[in-house]
Design a protein around this motif. Structure first.
Motif, PDB file in Angstrom:
ATOM      1  N   THR A  85     -20.210  18.497 -26.342  1.00 12.33           N
ATOM      2  CA  THR A  85     -20.583  19.838 -25.939  1.00 12.33           C
ATOM      3  C   THR A  85     -19.844  20.790 -26.869  1.00 12.33           C
ATOM      4  N   ALA A  86     -19.924  22.100 -26.632  1.00 12.80           N
ATOM      5  CA  ALA A  86     -19.268  23.059 -27.522  1.00 12.80           C
ATOM      6  C   ALA A  86     -19.054  24.367 -26.785  1.00 12.80           C
ATOM      7  N   PRO A  87     -17.953  25.080 -27.066  1.00 13.05           N
ATOM      8  CA  PRO A  87     -17.689  26.340 -26.360  1.00 13.05           C
ATOM      9  C   PRO A  87     -18.838  27.337 -26.473  1.00 13.05           C
ATOM     10  N   GLY A  88     -19.378  27.483 -27.687  1.00 12.44           N
ATOM     11  CA  GLY A  88     -20.478  28.415 -27.871  1.00 12.44           C
ATOM     12  C   GLY A  88     -21.728  27.992 -27.136  1.00 12.44           C
ATOM     13  N   TYR A  89     -21.958  26.706 -27.010  1.00 13.52           N
ATOM     14  CA  TYR A  89     -23.130  26.170 -26.304  1.00 13.52           C
ATOM     15  C   TYR A  89     -22.962  26.346 -24.799  1.00 13.52           C
ATOM     16  N   ILE A  90     -21.728  26.242 -24.323  1.00 10.11           N
ATOM     17  CA  ILE A  90     -21.451  26.379 -22.894  1.00 10.11           C
ATOM     18  C   ILE A  90     -21.636  27.822 -22.428  1.00 10.11           C
ATOM     19  N   GLY A  91     -21.260  28.780 -23.300  1.00 10.31           N
ATOM     20  CA  GLY A  91     -21.393  30.183 -22.923  1.00 10.31           C
ATOM     21  C   GLY A  91     -20.212  31.051 -23.276  1.00 10.31           C
ATOM     22  N   ALA A  92     -19.230  30.487 -23.987  1.00  5.17           N
ATOM     23  CA  ALA A  92     -18.067  31.278 -24.382  1.00  5.17           C
ATOM     24  C   ALA A  92     -18.437  32.235 -25.514  1.00  5.17           C
ATOM     25  N   ASP A  93     -17.718  33.353 -25.583  1.00  2.00           N
ATOM     26  CA  ASP A  93     -17.917  34.332 -26.648  1.00  2.00           C
ATOM     27  C   ASP A  93     -16.913  34.148 -27.776  1.00  2.00           C
TER      28      ASP A  93
ATOM     29  N   ILE B 151     -24.422  20.768 -19.892  1.00  2.00           N
ATOM     30  CA  ILE B 151     -23.728  21.320 -21.060  1.00  2.00           C
ATOM     31  C   ILE B 151     -23.677  20.340 -22.221  1.00  2.00           C
ATOM     32  N   ARG B 152     -24.309  19.174 -22.083  1.00  2.40           N
ATOM     33  CA  ARG B 152     -24.253  18.211 -23.170  1.00  2.40           C
ATOM     34  C   ARG B 152     -25.169  18.641 -24.315  1.00  2.40           C
ATOM     35  N   LEU B 153     -24.677  18.488 -25.534  1.00  2.50           N
ATOM     36  CA  LEU B 153     -25.458  18.888 -26.706  1.00  2.50           C
ATOM     37  C   LEU B 153     -26.745  18.067 -26.760  1.00  2.50           C
ATOM     38  N   PRO B 154     -27.853  18.706 -27.155  1.00  3.07           N
ATOM     39  CA  PRO B 154     -29.132  17.985 -27.203  1.00  3.07           C
ATOM     40  C   PRO B 154     -29.251  17.034 -28.391  1.00  3.07           C
ATOM     41  N   ALA B 155     -28.378  17.194 -29.379  1.00  5.01           N
ATOM     42  CA  ALA B 155     -28.469  16.353 -30.587  1.00  5.01           C
ATOM     43  C   ALA B 155     -27.073  16.167 -31.168  1.00  5.01           C
ATOM     44  N   ASP B 156     -26.951  15.180 -32.056  1.00  2.67           N
ATOM     45  CA  ASP B 156     -25.676  14.952 -32.717  1.00  2.67           C
ATOM     46  C   ASP B 156     -25.338  16.117 -33.647  1.00  2.67           C
ATOM     47  N   LEU B 157     -24.064  16.263 -33.950  1.00  2.00           N
ATOM     48  CA  LEU B 157     -23.619  17.351 -34.827  1.00  2.00           C
ATOM     49  C   LEU B 157     -24.192  17.181 -36.223  1.00  2.00           C
ATOM     50  N   PRO B 158     -24.792  18.225 -36.774  1.00  2.00           N
ATOM     51  CA  PRO B 158     -25.334  18.143 -38.142  1.00  2.00           C
ATOM     52  C   PRO B 158     -24.233  18.322 -39.191  1.00  2.00           C
TER      53      PRO B 158
ATOM     54  N   ILE C  44      -9.921  31.082 -34.720  1.00  2.00           N
ATOM     55  CA  ILE C  44     -10.829  31.389 -33.625  1.00  2.00           C
ATOM     56  C   ILE C  44     -12.272  31.354 -34.100  1.00  2.00           C
ATOM     57  N   GLY C  45     -13.150  30.910 -33.204  1.00  2.00           N
ATOM     58  CA  GLY C  45     -14.586  30.998 -33.414  1.00  2.00           C
ATOM     59  C   GLY C  45     -15.125  32.137 -32.578  1.00  2.00           C
ATOM     60  N   LEU C  46     -16.098  32.869 -33.118  1.00  2.00           N
ATOM     61  CA  LEU C  46     -16.629  34.042 -32.426  1.00  2.00           C
ATOM     62  C   LEU C  46     -18.151  34.061 -32.480  1.00  2.00           C
ATOM     63  N   LYS C  47     -18.760  34.547 -31.410  1.00  2.41           N
ATOM     64  CA  LYS C  47     -20.181  34.830 -31.431  1.00  2.41           C
ATOM     65  C   LYS C  47     -20.436  36.044 -32.330  1.00  2.41           C
ATOM     66  N   ALA C  48     -21.695  36.209 -32.753  1.00  2.00           N
ATOM     67  CA  ALA C  48     -22.030  37.218 -33.762  1.00  2.00           C
ATOM     68  C   ALA C  48     -21.601  38.623 -33.357  1.00  2.00           C
TER      69      ALA C  48
ATOM     70  N   GLN D 285     -17.588  25.969 -37.255  1.00  5.32           N
ATOM     71  CA  GLN D 285     -18.685  26.694 -36.621  1.00  5.32           C
ATOM     72  C   GLN D 285     -19.693  25.712 -36.029  1.00  5.32           C
ATOM     73  N   THR D 286     -20.047  24.695 -36.803  1.00  2.00           N
ATOM     74  CA  THR D 286     -20.999  23.700 -36.320  1.00  2.00           C
ATOM     75  C   THR D 286     -20.467  22.975 -35.086  1.00  2.00           C
ATOM     76  N   ILE D 287     -19.197  22.622 -35.118  1.00  2.00           N
ATOM     77  CA  ILE D 287     -18.589  21.862 -34.024  1.00  2.00           C
ATOM     78  C   ILE D 287     -18.491  22.695 -32.753  1.00  2.00           C
ATOM     79  N   THR D 288     -18.183  23.987 -32.898  1.00  2.00           N
ATOM     80  CA  THR D 288     -17.911  24.823 -31.725  1.00  2.00           C
ATOM     81  C   THR D 288     -19.104  25.657 -31.279  1.00  2.00           C
ATOM     82  N   GLY D 289     -20.145  25.775 -32.107  1.00  2.00           N
ATOM     83  CA  GLY D 289     -21.309  26.549 -31.726  1.00  2.00           C
ATOM     84  C   GLY D 289     -21.136  28.044 -31.872  1.00  2.00           C
TER      85      GLY D 289
END
Length: 958
Positions: free
Chosen positions: A687-695, A53-60, A719-723, A552-556
């Motif tokens: 890591t990030a909730p959206g990257y892990i799989g949260a909606d 679940i680790r992010l592949p790159a640093d936060l942009p 709250i952050g939300l998927k599309a 959004q960037t931080i949480t995915g």
């Protein structure tokens, strides 16, 4: 060899805010890593956060900005806001914050960095301030009991509706809503009622008595300013079995007959106009009062009077067994954060002005409204409300609103050819004269109009006859000297972050930097009305847009909703979005909510509020979600599975390695994954909730993103939300929060203001701007380092209950006190109270596991502070060993008598088996900065059995 001169880039990096936010310097980090057996921060993170679940790159994200640069950049945005004289009303009014309160409460870390007063012995100052607030509300509403504030007026109304259903003996599921209620309140009521299964019925107050309903909400004064005696309406409703709530205005109640005197069961509203800036919507403390018979059904926290071990008066949060963490889905409400800092300010406003001062302010507001009404009447303008306190409703339309705006006044356009004008504390006679000139085209003779207004009594028969605020606290501190000393006296009784670390697990008490706090009091943010024309709030909206983008960037996630004004509200908003999404697909039946035992404490109560059925998922012996049990329950409820509420890292302080599998199981059965953001401080940059799989997930800005806790609030929980969930996030009836000018496209509000407590968002903007992507990642890494350092140093003294597969904890650790308790009778509460003698606030006690304490040191504490805390806990363990050895009796030792006060030092009858020095100065460094608890251990049982939630009589203070 000559050392080469540093490069400019290196010098600038050394001057960044990052080093001032992070506690341990590089040398200290190296020593701590060595102590825990990790070669580097990267190695520690590799041992802690699952690689999958680790992010592949640093936060942009943008590069870190130095403090003065970030402030200058935010000032540019602030200046894009256009400040007008706001006479819109609707629950938000121009007010004046007394400067002694502004400087010594709102801008004072001794008040704003304190935590919720769970450890009452070191919170007596803010508890007294909250008791003052409760007494003020009791006096003005004419009811017997008030709580220590709620989030805002609209959600308070929703809480009143739910409470009415609990209390009412009627079998009806209908709730009557006065058509004079504020639109934003009705918006929130609609959202709440839908998931409770209530039917809302609308009409005029005069029609209410004929309705069959379990409860009713009336507005007094009404949306258009009309004031009517509601006594007959209330009597008729109560005769039919309805519980009656009245939404009202504290400033109006200084003059008007109280809801209690008219027979109301509940009174509620906002305390904003008691010295709290409008702030584009908040934060503002809502007030809530009721009859004493309903105390156990009332939402929120209540401050009560009890006694300490010496029999002296002591304050505490009373009836805590009603708390949502304990009762879970059976709780009265999911409210966790309230608005304590703002309630304290509003209460102090009443203390400073006193009853006569408040009558002068309220009388002046009403007089200016009367002068304006007479001036308009003389010009032939028809007034539509015959009885008013501060708000006029007149037959002038949009053209008049536009003309007034051009002259610097914001009025309310009702859209039906009429407008509303609400006078506030800041309004002057010159303002009224200028407004009359604009609206009538004629100059006004203020002196003549004033004489006419003095002779005209539009409130005949509506004025209150009883005295208000008679307690000495409201009749003593009216000079600035006296007020300053009173505030300091209370502050001295409280342990806040300005004294020592507060290691509360799950609460993330980190640095609230001064540079982050400064913009909150800028008038460009504080003086904005939430319903002002959007072109006047360009800077605020741009700042919110930038912060949303960063989050959004931080949480995915693909979208962010800024409306929820607490973490619990964020939970609710997230579940509402999930329920709306399922309904849009014809699957409204999906109402099963799976919640692991390791989830955050408010989750079950929130699920119940969203009309969901809670099914608990077990955890294994290592504290992880039992995947087999999750699979079984997901399959069992597959047809109706709505969502899983998952806290990550878990409240047990562990990064669970099966988290992606957990999300996949829920998705495979048609459910959505809600990730509680309480522990987001362990994820940012790694890591990030959206990257892990949260909606969907909420983000506690008052935890991870540096908004201070304020003694129990304010908070923000966007709250952050998927599309696929984004179209279902909360909107607002009066101002669009989404794209393309969408206004309330079927998605009702969850809070009163479009962007929640918008005036504290600059804190998180500054936090992210000054740390940048690099600093945010370092903060997370350091938080994990600090937690593992504490766990490693204490492991030999207190077993660490849960660790990951490689022996690491996340950002917090749970220390198991149960073996000590079994051997000696010493409890986690005894250790918590004894820590006060060492100058520390206790960690989280008995949550999430009974008989434990949960420690979260955060990234902001230095190695020296961590070592002091560790030394204190080791010293306490050695004291327990003396009990184990029989050196001290199990019932007569420093832990059982803790905390110790100055009264113990001068006790001529001291006969305990330990010395006064051992009691009060248990380690050499304690004396250097001794914090004295002002009361001994408080008797909780006595306080609950002898309920007193108002200011005691003067003789009790002697």
């Amino acid at each position: 060899m000559t050392t080469p001169a540093p490069r400019l880039a290196d010098l600038e990096q050394q001057d960044e805010f990052i080093a001032r936010h992070l506690g341990p310097c590089p040398a200290e980090q190296a020593a701590m890593l060595a102590a825990i057996g990790a070669g580097s921060l990267d190695e520690l993170i590799a041992q802690t956060v699952p690689v999958a679940i680790r992010l592949p790159a640093d936060l942009p994200l943008p590069a870190p900005r130095r403090e003065h640069q970030a402030l200058a950049d935010l000032q540019v945005l602030a200046r894009k806001n256009q400040l007008q004289k706001n006479l819109i009303g609707l629950g938000y009014y121009e007010t004046l914050t007394p400067k002694v309160i502004l400087r010594n409460v709102m801008e004072n870390p001794g008040w704003y960095t304190a935590y919720t007063p769970y450890q009452a012995e070191i919170a007596q100052g803010r508890l007294e301030a909250l008791l003052n607030f409760q007494q003020m509300v009791i006096d003005l509403t004419g009811l017997e009991l008030a709580n220590a504030s709620l989030l805002d007026e609209a959600t308070a109304a929703a809480e009143a509706m739910a409470m009415a259903r609990r209390v009412s003996k009627s079998s009806s599921m209908r709730f009557f809503v006065d058509q004079a209620c504020f639109p934003q309140t009705v918006d929130v009521l609609k959202t709440r009622a839908g998931y409770f299964g209530f039917e809302l019925v609308y009409g005029s107050a005069a029609e209410a008595g004929a309705q069959e309903c379990f409860g009713a909400l009336l507005q007094y004064p009404g949306e258009t300013g009309q004031v009517d005696d509601l006594s007959a309406t209330i009597a008729a409703l109560k005769a039919s079995g309805a519980v009656v709530a009245v939404a009202t205005d504290l400033m109006a109640l200084v003059l008007l007959k109280s809801p209690g005197a008219m027979g109301a069961d509940i009174a509620l509203g906002s305390s904003q106009r008691f010295g709290i800036p409008m702030g584009f919507g908040g934060p503002h403390a809502a007030f809530f009062a009721t009859r004493e018979a309903h105390v156990r059904s009332m939402p929120g926290r209540i401050i009560g009077v009890s006694r300490d071990a010496r029999g002296n008066r002591a304050l505490r949060m009373t009836l805590q067994t009603r708390e949502q963490h304990i009762r879970r889905e059976k709780a009265n409400s999911n409210i966790c954060t309230s608005q304590v800092l703002l309630a304290n300010m509003a209460g102090m406003y009443a203390v400073y002005h006193g009853p006569q001062g408040l009558k002068t302010i309220a009388g002046r507001i009403h007089r200016l409204a009367a002068i304006l009404a007479l001036g308009l009447e003389a010009a032939g303008v028809r007034q539509l409300n015959s009885r008013y306190f501060d708000t006029l409703h007149v037959a002038l339309g949009s053209a008049a609103v536009a003309a007034a705006q051009e002259a610097g006044f914001n009025l309310r356009d009702l859209g039906d050819g009429t407008l509303g004008i609400a006078i506030g504390e800041k309004t002057t006679g010159a303002d009224v004269a200028a407004l009359l000139q604009v609206l009538t085209g004629k100059p006004a003779d203020l002196a003549a109009l004033d004489a006419q207004a003095a002779a005209r009594d539009v409130l005949a028969g509506l004025l209150r006859q009883d005295a208000i605020l008679t307690h000495p606290v409201f009749n003593t501190h009216h000079t600035e000297h006296e007020m300053l000393r009173y505030l300091k006296q209370l502050q001295n009784r409280d342990l806040a972050m300005d004294h020592a670390m507060i290691s509360l697990g799950s609460c993330t008490m980190k640095l609230n930097a001064t540079s982050e706090m400064i913009p909150v009091t800028w008038p460009e943010f504080g003086d904005l009305h939430p319903f002002a024309p959007v072109e006047q709030a360009r800077g605020c909206l741009e700042m919110i847009g930038q912060l949303s983008g960063w989050l959004q960037t931080i949480t995915g996630f693909d979208a962010v909703c800024m409306q929820p004004n607490s973490g619990a509200q964020g939970e609710y908003a997230g579940l509402v979005a999930i329920r709306r999404y399922h309904a849009s697909r014809g699957e409204a039946r999906r109402n099963i909510c799976l919640i692991p035992r390791s989830a955050h404490g408010t989750n079950p109560a929130t699920a119940q509020m969203a009309g969901m059925q809670v099914v608990v998922v077990e955890c294994d012996e290592n504290g992880n979600v039992d995947v087999a049990d999750l699979k079984a329950k997901a399959e069992q409820h597959s047809a109706n599975l709505g969502c899983l509420m998952l806290t990550y890292p878990s409240t047990h302080g562990v990064f669970e390695e099966a988290v992606r599998e957990i999300c996949a199981i829920v998705h495979a059965h048609g459910g959505q994954v809600y990730m509680d953001g309480a522990n987001l401080n362990a994820q940012v940059g790694l890591t990030a909730p959206g990257y892990i799989g949260a909606d969907v997930s909420h983000m506690n800005l008052h935890k991870t993103f540096a908004i201070p806790h304020g003694g129990g609030g304010p908070g923000m929980g966007p709250i952050g939300l998927k599309a696929h969930l984004a179209p279902f996030m909360a909107d607002h009836v009066l101002q669009a929060t989404g794209p393309a000018g969408r206004v309330n496209a079927g998605q009702g509000a969850v809070s009163a203001a479009p962007f929640g407590s918008a005036s504290i968002l600059p804190i998180s903007w500054m936090y992210i701007a000054m740390l940048g992507g690099r600093g945010l990642k370092q903060a997370t890494q350091t938080a994990i380092l600090n937690a593992n350092y504490v766990a490693s140093r204490l492991q030999a003294h207190y077993p660490v209950l849960y660790v990951g597969s490689q022996g690491r904890v996340a950002h917090e650790c749970i220390l198991d006190i149960r073996p000590v308790k079994a051997a000696t009778g010493i409890t986690e509460t005894d250790i918590a109270k004894r820590l006060m003698d060492y100058g520390f606030h206790a960690p989280t006690v008995s949550f999430p596991v009974a008989g434990t304490i949960m420690v979260e040191p955060t990234e902001s504490e230095s190695k020296a502070e961590l070592d002091r805390f560790i030394e204190a806990l080791i010293s306490i363990r050695n004291e327990i060993r003396k009990i184990e050895a029989g050196e001290w009796p199990a019932d007569n030792n420093p832990l059982k008598h803790a905390p110790h006060t100055q009264k113990d030092v001068v006790d001529a009858g001291w006969s305990r088996p330990y010395s006064r020095e051992e009691a009060c100065f248990p380690l050499p460094w304690v004396a250097e900065n001794k914090f004295w608890p002002s009361v001994n251990r408080i008797d909780d049982v006595y306080g609950d059995r002898n309920l007193c939630c108002a200011c005691p009589p003067p003789e009790a203070y002697r």
